[in-house]
Write an enzyme that holds these catalytic residues in place. Structure first.
Site, PDB file in Angstrom:
ATOM      1  N   HIS A  23       0.841  -1.189   0.000  1.00 44.02           N
ATOM      2  CA  HIS A  23       0.000   0.000   0.000  1.00 44.02           C
ATOM      3  C   HIS A  23       0.879   1.242   0.000  1.00 44.02           C
ATOM      4  CE1 HIS A  23      -3.753  -2.240   0.870  1.00 44.02           C
ATOM      5  NE2 HIS A  23      -2.928  -3.050   1.501  1.00 44.02           N
ATOM      6  N   SER A  43      12.368  21.990  18.635  1.00 42.13           N
ATOM      7  CA  SER A  43      11.877  21.912  17.261  1.00 42.13           C
ATOM      8  C   SER A  43      10.437  21.413  17.228  1.00 42.13           C
ATOM      9  CB  SER A  43      12.775  20.993  16.434  1.00 42.13           C
ATOM     10  OG  SER A  43      12.306  20.886  15.105  1.00 42.13           O
ATOM     11  N   ARG A  76      12.067  25.644   9.096  1.00 41.49           N
ATOM     12  CA  ARG A  76      12.635  26.358  10.226  1.00 41.49           C
ATOM     13  C   ARG A  76      14.107  26.010  10.283  1.00 41.49           C
ATOM     14  NH1 ARG A  76      13.717  25.011  15.548  1.00 41.49           N
ATOM     15  NH2 ARG A  76      13.867  26.821  16.933  1.00 41.49           N
ATOM     16  N   GLY A  87      17.202  24.662  11.354  1.00 42.58           N
ATOM     17  CA  GLY A  87      17.532  23.697  12.401  1.00 42.58           C
ATOM     18  C   GLY A  87      18.930  23.939  12.924  1.00 42.58           C
TER      19      GLY A  87
END
Length: 263
Positions: free
Chosen positions: A66, A105, A229, A231
Protein backbone atom coordinates in the site's frame (compact mmCIF):
# COMPACT_ATOMS: atom_id res chain seq x y z
CA UNK A 1 -7.19 12.73 3.48
CA UNK A 2 -6.12 9.41 1.99
CA UNK A 3 -8.47 6.48 1.67
CA UNK A 4 -6.40 4.59 4.21
CA UNK A 5 -6.69 7.35 6.77
CA UNK A 6 -10.43 7.53 6.21
CA UNK A 7 -10.62 3.90 7.35
CA UNK A 8 -9.64 4.97 10.86
CA UNK A 9 -12.69 4.51 13.01
CA UNK A 10 -13.89 5.33 16.45
CA UNK A 11 -14.22 1.63 17.16
CA UNK A 12 -10.49 1.00 16.77
CA UNK A 13 -9.72 3.84 19.17
CA UNK A 14 -12.22 2.43 21.65
CA UNK A 15 -10.57 -0.97 21.32
CA UNK A 16 -7.21 0.60 22.11
CA UNK A 17 -8.61 2.21 25.23
CA UNK A 18 -10.20 -1.01 26.44
CA UNK A 19 -7.45 -3.48 25.60
CA UNK A 20 -4.28 -1.42 26.01
CA UNK A 21 -4.92 1.49 28.36
CA UNK A 22 -6.95 -0.36 31.01
CA UNK A 23 -8.49 3.02 31.85
CA UNK A 24 -11.85 3.94 30.38
CA UNK A 25 -12.05 7.36 32.00
CA UNK A 26 -10.18 9.64 29.60
CA UNK A 27 -9.86 12.33 32.26
CA UNK A 28 -7.28 10.07 33.95
CA UNK A 29 -5.09 9.86 30.85
CA UNK A 30 -2.13 12.19 30.36
CA UNK A 31 -2.67 14.82 27.70
CA UNK A 32 -0.58 15.74 24.69
CA UNK A 33 2.34 18.04 25.34
CA UNK A 34 0.76 20.56 22.98
CA UNK A 35 -2.95 20.33 23.74
CA UNK A 36 -5.56 19.07 26.18
CA UNK A 37 -6.21 16.01 23.97
CA UNK A 38 -6.01 12.77 26.03
CA UNK A 39 -3.33 10.30 24.98
CA UNK A 40 -3.88 6.55 24.72
CA UNK A 41 -1.51 3.88 26.07
CA UNK A 42 -0.83 1.44 23.24
CA UNK A 43 1.91 -1.20 23.44
CA UNK A 44 3.60 0.75 26.25
CA UNK A 45 3.64 4.00 24.25
CA UNK A 46 1.42 7.03 24.84
CA UNK A 47 -0.05 8.15 21.50
CA UNK A 48 -2.61 10.55 20.15
CA UNK A 49 -5.85 8.79 19.25
CA UNK A 50 -5.39 9.26 15.49
CA UNK A 51 -1.91 7.75 15.62
CA UNK A 52 -3.19 4.63 17.37
CA UNK A 53 -5.69 4.18 14.55
CA UNK A 54 -2.92 4.61 12.00
CA UNK A 55 -0.65 2.04 13.63
CA UNK A 56 -3.44 -0.52 13.90
CA UNK A 57 -4.18 0.01 10.21
CA UNK A 58 -0.51 -0.49 9.34
CA UNK A 59 -0.42 -3.76 11.26
CA UNK A 60 -3.23 -5.14 9.11
CA UNK A 61 -2.21 -3.51 5.81
CA UNK A 62 1.41 -4.36 4.86
CA UNK A 63 3.14 -1.17 3.80
CA UNK A 64 4.85 -2.98 0.94
CA UNK A 65 1.46 -3.41 -0.73
CA UNK A 66 0.00 0.00 0.00
CA UNK A 67 2.06 2.90 -1.29
CA UNK A 68 -0.40 5.38 0.18
CA UNK A 69 0.68 4.32 3.67
CA UNK A 70 4.34 5.26 3.20
CA UNK A 71 4.01 8.58 4.99
CA UNK A 72 2.33 6.90 7.95
CA UNK A 73 5.50 4.99 8.83
CA UNK A 74 7.66 8.02 9.44
CA UNK A 75 7.31 8.52 13.23
CA UNK A 76 6.52 4.93 14.19
CA UNK A 77 8.59 3.25 16.95
CA UNK A 78 10.55 0.31 15.53
CA UNK A 79 8.70 -2.23 17.66
CA UNK A 80 5.40 -1.17 16.09
CA UNK A 81 6.44 -1.35 12.45
CA UNK A 82 4.57 -3.91 10.30
CA UNK A 83 6.21 -7.32 10.01
CA UNK A 84 6.41 -6.76 6.26
CA UNK A 85 9.23 -4.27 6.85
CA UNK A 86 11.49 -7.10 7.96
CA UNK A 87 10.10 -9.76 5.65
CA UNK A 88 10.73 -7.70 2.51
CA UNK A 89 14.12 -6.39 3.60
CA UNK A 90 13.16 -2.72 3.61
CA UNK A 91 15.94 -0.28 4.42
CA UNK A 92 15.36 2.33 7.08
CA UNK A 93 17.05 5.70 7.46
CA UNK A 94 16.75 7.01 11.01
CA UNK A 95 17.93 10.51 11.92
CA UNK A 96 17.94 11.60 15.54
CA UNK A 97 18.87 14.89 17.13
CA UNK A 98 20.12 16.18 20.45
CA UNK A 99 17.05 15.79 22.70
CA UNK A 100 17.09 19.45 23.75
CA UNK A 101 17.01 20.72 20.18
CA UNK A 102 14.54 17.97 19.24
CA UNK A 103 12.17 19.16 21.97
CA UNK A 104 12.37 22.81 20.92
CA UNK A 105 11.88 21.91 17.26
CA UNK A 106 8.81 19.83 18.04
CA UNK A 107 7.40 22.56 20.29
CA UNK A 108 7.73 25.11 17.48
CA UNK A 109 6.20 22.78 14.91
CA UNK A 110 3.21 21.77 16.99
CA UNK A 111 2.49 25.40 17.84
CA UNK A 112 2.35 26.03 14.09
CA UNK A 113 0.00 23.11 13.53
CA UNK A 114 -2.42 23.30 16.45
CA UNK A 115 -4.59 26.28 17.32
CA UNK A 116 -4.09 25.55 21.02
CA UNK A 117 -0.62 26.92 21.78
CA UNK A 118 1.51 25.04 24.28
CA UNK A 119 3.33 26.69 27.16
CA UNK A 120 6.97 25.70 26.73
CA UNK A 121 7.46 24.90 30.43
CA UNK A 122 4.43 22.60 30.52
CA UNK A 123 5.48 20.95 27.28
CA UNK A 124 9.04 20.49 28.57
CA UNK A 125 7.92 18.79 31.78
CA UNK A 126 5.74 16.37 29.81
CA UNK A 127 8.61 15.66 27.40
CA UNK A 128 10.84 14.83 30.38
CA UNK A 129 8.16 12.47 31.68
CA UNK A 130 8.17 10.64 28.37
CA UNK A 131 4.78 11.99 27.34
CA UNK A 132 5.24 12.79 23.69
CA UNK A 133 3.26 12.28 20.51
CA UNK A 134 5.22 9.19 19.43
CA UNK A 135 6.38 7.81 22.74
CA UNK A 136 9.35 8.76 24.96
CA UNK A 137 12.06 10.31 22.80
CA UNK A 138 14.84 8.19 24.31
CA UNK A 139 12.93 4.94 23.77
CA UNK A 140 12.23 5.91 20.16
CA UNK A 141 15.92 6.55 19.47
CA UNK A 142 17.10 3.52 21.43
CA UNK A 143 14.94 1.03 19.53
CA UNK A 144 16.37 2.10 16.17
CA UNK A 145 19.89 2.36 17.60
CA UNK A 146 19.86 -1.22 18.86
CA UNK A 147 18.51 -2.54 15.57
CA UNK A 148 21.07 -0.56 13.57
CA UNK A 149 24.00 -2.00 15.52
CA UNK A 150 22.87 -5.52 14.67
CA UNK A 151 21.69 -4.82 11.13
CA UNK A 152 23.77 -1.92 9.74
CA UNK A 153 22.94 -2.96 6.18
CA UNK A 154 19.24 -2.56 6.91
CA UNK A 155 19.09 0.44 9.25
CA UNK A 156 21.24 3.54 8.86
CA UNK A 157 21.29 5.49 12.14
CA UNK A 158 22.50 9.07 11.79
CA UNK A 159 22.77 12.09 14.05
CA UNK A 160 21.60 15.45 12.78
CA UNK A 161 24.59 17.25 14.29
CA UNK A 162 27.06 15.05 12.40
CA UNK A 163 25.19 15.59 9.15
CA UNK A 164 25.26 19.36 9.59
CA UNK A 165 29.04 19.25 10.05
CA UNK A 166 29.71 17.16 6.93
CA UNK A 167 26.63 17.16 4.68
CA UNK A 168 28.45 16.00 1.54
CA UNK A 169 29.98 13.03 3.37
CA UNK A 170 26.59 11.87 4.59
CA UNK A 171 24.90 12.35 1.23
CA UNK A 172 27.45 9.90 -0.12
CA UNK A 173 26.87 7.58 2.85
CA UNK A 174 23.12 7.64 2.23
CA UNK A 175 23.54 6.99 -1.49
CA UNK A 176 25.69 3.93 -0.80
CA UNK A 177 23.28 2.66 1.86
CA UNK A 178 20.38 2.87 -0.58
CA UNK A 179 22.32 0.94 -3.19
CA UNK A 180 23.04 3.84 -5.55
CA UNK A 181 26.53 5.11 -4.74
CA UNK A 182 28.00 8.00 -6.69
CA UNK A 183 30.36 6.96 -9.46
CA UNK A 184 33.91 8.32 -9.62
CA UNK A 185 32.80 10.54 -12.47
CA UNK A 186 29.91 11.93 -10.43
CA UNK A 187 32.14 12.58 -7.45
CA UNK A 188 34.68 14.38 -9.64
CA UNK A 189 31.86 16.44 -11.16
CA UNK A 190 30.64 17.52 -7.72
CA UNK A 191 27.23 15.84 -7.98
CA UNK A 192 27.06 15.19 -4.21
CA UNK A 193 27.79 18.85 -3.52
CA UNK A 194 25.03 19.82 -5.95
CA UNK A 195 22.57 17.54 -4.14
CA UNK A 196 23.43 19.30 -0.88
CA UNK A 197 22.90 22.70 -2.49
CA UNK A 198 19.61 21.67 -4.09
CA UNK A 199 18.29 20.29 -0.79
CA UNK A 200 19.49 23.18 1.34
CA UNK A 201 17.20 25.23 3.55
CA UNK A 202 17.83 28.27 1.41
CA UNK A 203 16.80 26.52 -1.81
CA UNK A 204 13.76 24.62 -0.53
CA UNK A 205 12.35 27.48 1.56
CA UNK A 206 12.57 29.84 -1.42
CA UNK A 207 10.33 27.73 -3.67
CA UNK A 208 7.22 29.63 -4.72
CA UNK A 209 4.78 27.16 -3.19
CA UNK A 210 6.46 26.82 0.20
CA UNK A 211 4.27 29.51 1.80
CA UNK A 212 0.93 28.68 0.20
CA UNK A 213 0.51 24.95 -0.31
CA UNK A 214 -0.65 22.65 2.43
CA UNK A 215 0.08 19.05 3.38
CA UNK A 216 -2.68 16.80 4.67
CA UNK A 217 -1.68 15.04 7.90
CA UNK A 218 -4.67 12.92 8.86
CA UNK A 219 -7.41 15.35 9.79
CA UNK A 220 -5.04 18.33 9.81
CA UNK A 221 -4.19 20.59 6.90
CA UNK A 222 -0.67 21.86 7.60
CA UNK A 223 0.95 24.74 5.75
CA UNK A 224 4.20 23.72 4.11
CA UNK A 225 5.79 26.76 5.72
CA UNK A 226 5.45 24.98 9.08
CA UNK A 227 8.09 22.52 7.91
CA UNK A 228 10.63 25.25 7.22
CA UNK A 229 12.63 26.36 10.23
CA UNK A 230 16.37 26.75 10.49
CA UNK A 231 17.53 23.70 12.40
CA UNK A 232 20.46 25.42 14.08
CA UNK A 233 22.49 23.10 16.29
CA UNK A 234 22.33 24.27 19.90
CA UNK A 235 19.38 26.61 19.35
CA UNK A 236 17.78 25.22 22.53
CA UNK A 237 19.72 27.78 24.58
CA UNK A 238 17.46 30.49 23.14
CA UNK A 239 14.30 28.80 24.38
CA UNK A 240 14.94 26.86 27.61
CA UNK A 241 17.18 27.53 30.58
CA UNK A 242 20.53 25.90 31.29
CA UNK A 243 18.93 24.19 34.28
CA UNK A 244 16.24 22.67 32.05
CA UNK A 245 18.94 21.56 29.62
CA UNK A 246 20.90 19.83 32.37
CA UNK A 247 17.74 18.14 33.63
CA UNK A 248 16.96 16.67 30.23
CA UNK A 249 20.59 15.67 29.66
CA UNK A 250 20.56 13.74 32.95
CA UNK A 251 17.28 11.97 32.15
CA UNK A 252 18.45 10.93 28.68
CA UNK A 253 21.87 9.81 29.97
CA UNK A 254 20.19 7.59 32.56
CA UNK A 255 17.72 6.15 30.05
CA UNK A 256 20.47 5.33 27.52
CA UNK A 257 23.07 4.12 30.02
CA UNK A 258 24.94 1.07 28.78
CA UNK A 259 23.50 1.21 25.25
CA UNK A 260 26.46 2.91 23.59
CA UNK A 261 24.19 5.70 22.33
CA UNK A 262 25.18 9.13 23.61
CA UNK A 263 24.26 12.70 22.74
Amino acid sequence: MSQAEELSTTSSSSEAIASESHITDLTKHPTSEVSSEPLLLYKNFWFRRQFVDRIKLLQTSPASRHSHLQGSLQPTPFSLLPESIGIHGCRILYICRDPKDAFVSRWHFTNEVFTEKADINVAFNKFCEGISGFGPYWDHCLEYWKESTGKPDRILFLKYEDMMLEPVKFVKTLASFLGGPFSHEEEDAGVAEEVVRFCSFKTLSSLNNSETDVVQRGYLAVKKSAYFRRGKVGDWVNHISDEMGRKLDYIVEEKLKGSGLVF
